[in-house]
Design an enzyme around this catalytic site. Structure first.
Site, PDB file in Angstrom:
ATOM      1  N   ARG A  96       0.767  -1.082   0.070  1.00  0.00           N
ATOM      2  CA  ARG A  96       0.130  -0.053   0.074  1.00  0.00           C
ATOM      3  C   ARG A  96       0.785   1.199  -0.048  1.00  0.00           C
ATOM      4  O   ARG A  96       2.037   1.099   0.194  1.00  0.00           O
ATOM      5  CB  ARG A  96      -0.924  -0.078   1.038  1.00  0.00           C
ATOM      6  CG  ARG A  96      -0.432  -0.390   2.374  1.00  0.00           C
ATOM      7  CD  ARG A  96       0.551   0.344   3.378  1.00  0.00           C
ATOM      8  NE  ARG A  96       0.123   1.479   3.401  1.00  0.00           N
ATOM      9  CZ  ARG A  96       1.039   2.479   3.690  1.00  0.00           C
ATOM     10  NH1 ARG A  96       2.133   2.161   3.753  1.00  0.00           N
ATOM     11  NH2 ARG A  96       0.786   3.669   3.987  1.00  0.00           N
ATOM     12  N   GLY A  97       0.312   2.278  -0.114  1.00  0.00           N
ATOM     13  CA  GLY A  97       1.017   3.657  -0.256  1.00  0.00           C
ATOM     14  C   GLY A  97       0.921   3.866  -2.016  1.00  0.00           C
ATOM     15  O   GLY A  97       1.392   2.914  -2.626  1.00  0.00           O
ATOM     16  N   ARG A 141      -7.555  -0.687  -6.408  1.00  0.00           N
ATOM     17  CA  ARG A 141      -7.965   0.549  -5.551  1.00  0.00           C
ATOM     18  C   ARG A 141      -8.081   1.691  -6.669  1.00  0.00           C
ATOM     19  O   ARG A 141      -7.182   2.054  -7.449  1.00  0.00           O
ATOM     20  CB  ARG A 141      -6.794   0.610  -4.531  1.00  0.00           C
ATOM     21  CG  ARG A 141      -6.616  -0.475  -3.696  1.00  0.00           C
ATOM     22  CD  ARG A 141      -5.577   0.051  -2.621  1.00  0.00           C
ATOM     23  NE  ARG A 141      -6.325   0.694  -1.600  1.00  0.00           N
ATOM     24  CZ  ARG A 141      -5.621   1.321  -0.517  1.00  0.00           C
ATOM     25  NH1 ARG A 141      -4.197   1.319  -0.509  1.00  0.00           N
ATOM     26  NH2 ARG A 141      -6.194   2.179   0.311  1.00  0.00           N
ATOM     27  N   ASP A 159      -2.241  10.734  -2.398  1.00  0.00           N
ATOM     28  CA  ASP A 159      -2.635   9.593  -2.921  1.00  0.00           C
ATOM     29  C   ASP A 159      -3.085  10.308  -4.725  1.00  0.00           C
ATOM     30  O   ASP A 159      -2.918   9.630  -5.499  1.00  0.00           O
ATOM     31  CB  ASP A 159      -3.827   9.060  -2.535  1.00  0.00           C
ATOM     32  CG  ASP A 159      -3.184   8.158  -1.463  1.00  0.00           C
ATOM     33  OD1 ASP A 159      -3.158   8.574  -0.062  1.00  0.00           O
ATOM     34  OD2 ASP A 159      -2.835   6.922  -1.804  1.00  0.00           O
ATOM     35  N   LYS A 208      -5.054   9.809   3.083  1.00  0.00           N
ATOM     36  CA  LYS A 208      -5.616   8.880   4.182  1.00  0.00           C
ATOM     37  C   LYS A 208      -6.847   9.535   4.735  1.00  0.00           C
ATOM     38  O   LYS A 208      -6.396  10.779   5.304  1.00  0.00           O
ATOM     39  CB  LYS A 208      -4.700   8.414   4.901  1.00  0.00           C
ATOM     40  CG  LYS A 208      -5.062   7.391   6.015  1.00  0.00           C
ATOM     41  CD  LYS A 208      -6.207   6.474   5.531  1.00  0.00           C
ATOM     42  CE  LYS A 208      -5.464   5.437   4.516  1.00  0.00           C
ATOM     43  NZ  LYS A 208      -6.334   4.576   3.830  1.00  0.00           N
TER      44      LYS A 208
HETATM   45  O1  MRU Z   1      -4.540   3.211   2.187  1.00  0.00           O
HETATM   46  P1  MRU Z   1      -3.183   3.497   2.135  1.00  0.00           P
HETATM   47  O2  MRU Z   1      -2.416   2.955   3.272  1.00  0.00           O
HETATM   48  O3  MRU Z   1      -2.623   3.053   0.826  1.00  0.00           O
HETATM   49  O4  MRU Z   1      -2.970   5.027   2.161  1.00  0.00           O
HETATM   50  C1  MRU Z   1      -1.740   5.802   2.046  1.00  0.00           C
HETATM   51  C2  MRU Z   1      -1.828   6.991   1.977  1.00  0.00           C
HETATM   52  O5  MRU Z   1      -2.907   7.929   2.363  1.00  0.00           O
HETATM   53  C3  MRU Z   1      -0.603   7.778   2.114  1.00  0.00           C
HETATM   54  O6  MRU Z   1      -0.249   9.042   2.819  1.00  0.00           O
HETATM   55  C4  MRU Z   1      -0.336   8.180   0.530  1.00  0.00           C
HETATM   56  O7  MRU Z   1      -0.388   7.074  -0.400  1.00  0.00           O
HETATM   57  C5  MRU Z   1       1.115   8.769   0.285  1.00  0.00           C
HETATM   58  S1  MRU Z   1       2.419   7.344   0.348  1.00  0.00           S
HETATM   59  C6  MRU Z   1       3.790   8.116   0.068  1.00  0.00           C
END
Ligand code: MRU
Length: 371
Positions: free
Chosen positions: A76-77, A119, A267, A278
């Site tokens: 994730r990320g 996603r 994101d 997030k």
């Molecule tokens: O649901 P996730 O854990 O994939 O969400 C991640 C985030 O919101 C991060 O802040 C974002 O992807 C930036 S990662 C460099």
């Protein structure tokens, strides 16, 4: 990466995926969140749902396994998802049995469209798939082995570009910060979320190496606790002063004067500077504005979506309400049958953002030229 490289013991999971147990004492920057195995027939990911208790890698060699790993946040990320998908397309392109370019591309596109649905919010997933697609369509007259070779190169390039961007974001981000500052961050935008180093956490790692000694406060980030499980884990493991707080404590620590800047990842950044990140990020931004604390968003230009005019156009992923009512708990925390709403992201309006830091520059309002 093979089992030797991640210093571990090899075992087989019942669902057919290979599980590699790794050395818990490795440095965070030694951990490869996403890579290709030596043979090029599997994507290796660090299973982030097992952190902080276990550092284990999964070897994924089917599109279904990769789709599920992305959907369930094993990887994730935003940037890490894009890199995993790019490697995946290379691996799965080698499994396609086709007698012609047309047949090959038909199957390839099918896998691409399938992975894209894992996603919806982070732009990096679709952007990486699009880049891989362009490699195939631009080389329609090449042999299939030659196309597959180019796909591997493109996937490696996506990873390398992300790593370079993260290091540059670290430098630019650090120029906004002063030694000893208290920093608040939300979710995980660190080493685990990218190729290496991080985005929001990059200046923190760099600052630590240069003696800045920040005091970091990590929101636990309900409902999936990426702050508690991942940010606290990677900063603590790196010897950085990190204090975990519940999401609803941010206002209190700001009022106490413990926070001099907020640093978060992203994101998807819309053309007007609105930022999807997030769930809970927009609340932190509102608090930061109230207390006069600068709110910085850090992310690579690959996360900027100039085709998206503003935050209202960003699709917000909704996840299973079980993640609120029972996941992570020994027993249910909410009455059976109660309604629960579980959006994974929210939009921080550009008016609340002090600056957006990319690998190219620091962009201040008005955010009329992001890339
Ligand atoms: O649901 P996730 O854990 O994939 O969400 C991640 C985030 O919101 C991060 O802040 C974002 O992807 C930036 S990662 C460099």
């Amino acid at each position: 990466m093979n089992s030797d490289q991640c210093n571990g013991i090899l075992s087989i999971l019942t669902d057919g995926m290979v599980l590699l147990l790794c050395n818990m004492y490795s440095k965070i920057t030694d951990i490869k969140t996403v890579c290709l195995n030596k043979e090029g027939d599997a994507v290796i990911i660090l299973d982030q749902t097992r952190l902080p208790g276990e550092e284990m890698y999964l070897s994924l060699s089917s599109a279904e396994d990769l789709y599920n790993a992305i959907k369930r946040l094993k990887v994730r990320g935003a940037p890490a998802i894009g890199i995993a998908a790019a490697y995946g397309l290379y691996v799965f392109s080698r499994q396609i049995k086709a007698n012609s370019y047309i047949d090959f591309y038909h199957s390839f596109k099918g896998i691409e469209d399938y992975l894209a649905k894992a996603r919806p919010t982070a732009v990096n997933l679709q952007a990486a798939l699009d880049r891989m697609d362009r490699v195939v369509t631009a080389n329609a007259s090449a042999t299939l082995p030659a196309i597959q070779n180019l796909l591997r190169k493109e996937a490696e390039l996506i990873r390398e570009e992300d790593a370079a961007a993260c290091h540059r974001i670290g430098e630019l981000g650090l120029s906004l910060l002063r030694p000893g500052m208290g920093l608040l961050t939300h979710c995980n935008a660190g080493h685990l979320a990218v190729s290496e180093y991080g985005t929001a956490l990059a200046p923190i790692y760099l600052g630590e190496a240069r003696g800045y000694h920040f005091k970091v406060f990590a929101d636990e980030t309900r409902p999936l606790l990426q702050g508690a499980r991942l940010t606290a884990y990677e900063l603590h493991k790196s010897g950085i002063d990190v204090t975990l707080i519940c999401d609803n404590m941010a206002s209190f620590v700001m009022k106490k004067g413990w926070i001099q800047a907020v640093v978060v990842g992203c994101d998807r950044v819309a053309a007007n500077g609105d930022v999807a990140n997030k769930i809970g990020t927009s609340g932190v931004a509102i608090l930061a504005r109230h207390y006069g604390i600068p709110f910085y968003v850090l992310g690579p230009t690959s996360t900027i979506d100039t085709d998206c005019p503003n935050g209202d156009s960003i699709i917000i992923e909704e996840r299973n309400p079980d993640e609120i009512t029972e996941m992570w708990y020994a027993c249910r925390m909410a009455p059976k049958g109660v309604k629960a709403y579980n959006p994974a992201f929210d939009i921080t309006p550009h008016e609340l953002i002090t600056a957006i830091v990319t690998e190219k520059r620091i962009v201040y309002p008005p955010f009329d030229r992001l890339v």
